[in-house]
Design a protein around this motif. Structure first.
Motif, PDB file in Angstrom:
ATOM      1  N   MET A   1      14.298 -49.832  -1.530  1.00 31.82           N
ATOM      2  CA  MET A   1      14.180 -49.853  -2.986  1.00 31.82           C
ATOM      3  C   MET A   1      14.747 -48.575  -3.582  1.00 31.82           C
ATOM      4  N   ASN A   2      15.119 -48.657  -4.857  1.00 32.93           N
ATOM      5  CA  ASN A   2      15.643 -47.489  -5.539  1.00 32.93           C
ATOM      6  C   ASN A   2      14.521 -46.519  -5.895  1.00 32.93           C
ATOM      7  N   ARG A   3      14.853 -45.251  -5.927  1.00 31.11           N
ATOM      8  CA  ARG A   3      13.911 -44.241  -6.413  1.00 31.11           C
ATOM      9  C   ARG A   3      13.882 -44.351  -7.944  1.00 31.11           C
ATOM     10  N   LEU A  20      14.557 -30.857 -11.980  1.00 35.20           N
ATOM     11  CA  LEU A  20      14.353 -30.620 -10.552  1.00 35.20           C
ATOM     12  C   LEU A  20      15.185 -31.587  -9.710  1.00 35.20           C
ATOM     13  N   LEU A  21      15.190 -32.851 -10.068  1.00 33.77           N
ATOM     14  CA  LEU A  21      15.980 -33.840  -9.322  1.00 33.77           C
ATOM     15  C   LEU A  21      17.465 -33.553  -9.431  1.00 33.77           C
ATOM     16  N   ALA A  22      17.907 -33.122 -10.610  1.00 34.69           N
ATOM     17  CA  ALA A  22      19.327 -32.804 -10.801  1.00 34.69           C
ATOM     18  C   ALA A  22      19.737 -31.603  -9.962  1.00 34.69           C
ATOM     19  N   GLU A  23      18.898 -30.570  -9.929  1.00 34.53           N
ATOM     20  CA  GLU A  23      19.217 -29.372  -9.158  1.00 34.53           C
ATOM     21  C   GLU A  23      19.290 -29.672  -7.656  1.00 34.53           C
ATOM     22  N   LYS A  24      18.472 -30.606  -7.208  1.00 31.15           N
ATOM     23  CA  LYS A  24      18.481 -30.977  -5.787  1.00 31.15           C
ATOM     24  C   LYS A  24      19.482 -32.098  -5.491  1.00 31.15           C
ATOM     25  N   PRO A  27      19.526 -38.704  -6.155  1.00 31.96           N
ATOM     26  CA  PRO A  27      19.793 -39.852  -7.027  1.00 31.96           C
ATOM     27  C   PRO A  27      18.503 -40.598  -7.385  1.00 31.96           C
ATOM     28  N   TYR A  28      18.466 -41.132  -8.589  1.00 35.69           N
ATOM     29  CA  TYR A  28      17.292 -41.887  -9.023  1.00 35.69           C
ATOM     30  C   TYR A  28      17.654 -42.740 -10.231  1.00 35.69           C
ATOM     31  N   GLU A  29      16.780 -43.684 -10.514  1.00 34.06           N
ATOM     32  CA  GLU A  29      16.943 -44.571 -11.663  1.00 34.06           C
ATOM     33  C   GLU A  29      15.918 -44.194 -12.722  1.00 34.06           C
ATOM     34  N   LEU A  54       6.823 -40.932 -10.595  1.00 34.25           N
ATOM     35  CA  LEU A  54       7.900 -41.097  -9.613  1.00 34.25           C
ATOM     36  C   LEU A  54       7.493 -42.147  -8.589  1.00 34.25           C
ATOM     37  N   VAL A  55       8.376 -43.127  -8.394  1.00 35.18           N
ATOM     38  CA  VAL A  55       8.208 -44.088  -7.301  1.00 35.18           C
ATOM     39  C   VAL A  55       9.366 -43.853  -6.336  1.00 35.18           C
ATOM     40  N   ASP A  56       9.066 -43.319  -5.161  1.00 33.63           N
ATOM     41  CA  ASP A  56      10.110 -42.965  -4.206  1.00 33.63           C
ATOM     42  C   ASP A  56      10.625 -44.212  -3.484  1.00 33.63           C
ATOM     43  N   GLU A  57      11.652 -44.016  -2.701  1.00 32.98           N
ATOM     44  CA  GLU A  57      12.326 -45.137  -2.039  1.00 32.98           C
ATOM     45  C   GLU A  57      11.403 -45.892  -1.083  1.00 32.98           C
TER      46      GLU A  57
END
Length: 205
Positions: A1-3, A20-24, A27-29, A54-57
């Motif tokens: 599944m998508n993050r 934080l997600l951008a700096e690391k 990818p996410y939806e 947040l729902v991770d993969e």
């Protein structure tokens, strides 16, 4: 599944995780939530009814921005935004909590001002005083260091703080920069980063 990151575009706490997600480079939806009319599907993943979530993969589901940030930093440690050293990590969490507290106070003041701007209550005045005091606390620290934990590396504490200050800009004004020059220098410097600049909240017309 998508993050998936459930968020609101004007939420300072959602923005904290987006940066934080951008700096690391993770990818996410994005799934925008109408906070005035929350769909049942959102309440199933967020019992507290707040963003971000947040729902991770693998299906791991986390709410509360600080819990999400710590989870992301532990699972995807490069680059790190929480120090590895125990005492430095504690100091980081203290500044993060202070920054988030500032953000919550700004949100509360804005909500109260929507219905009672002309005749502020004692509680509104107390909120204003508390916000101004916290501004001075951050100013005092940044008069001594480049970032909130010192040194030349920013942390989740800086991310949390800049999101709160930018939320103040969104709801009120940027006049605080005239009174807090070290805060202004820090704030403007961080806004040169793409992850920060590209997530600046915009007022809805």
């Amino acid at each position: 599944m998508n993050r998936i990151l459930y968020y609101h575009p004007q939420s300072n706490f959602s923005r904290k995780i987006r940066i934080l997600l951008a700096e690391k480079q993770i990818p996410y939806e994005l799934k925008e939530i109408n906070l005035m009319n929350k769909p049942p599907s959102f309440l199933e993943v967020s019992p507290i009814g707040k963003v971000p979530v947040l729902v991770d993969e693998d299906g791991t589901t986390i709410w509360d921005s600080s819990l999400i940030a710590e989870y992301i930093d532990e699972k995807y440690p490069e680059p790190r935004f929480y120090p590895a050293d125990f005492r430095e990590r504690l100091e980081c969490r203290k500044w993060e909590e202070l920054a988030d507290t500032l953000g919550n106070k700004i949100i509360s003041l804005w909500i109260l001002n929507l219905t009672n701007k002309e005749n502020p209550t004692p509680y509104q005045l107390m909120l204003e005083q508390s916000i101004n005091y916290l501004f001075s606390v951050f100013e005092k620290e940044l008069a001594q260091t480049e970032y909130l934990l010192g040194g030349e590396i920013w942390s989740i504490a800086d991310i949390s703080a800049l999101c709160s200050f930018d939320y103040y800009n969104l709801r009120f004004n940027e006049n605080w920069k005239l009174d807090y020059p070290h805060l202004k220098t820090w704030f403007d410097q961080l806004h040169q980063r793409e992850s920060v600049y590209s997530t600046i909240p915009q007022s809805k017309q």
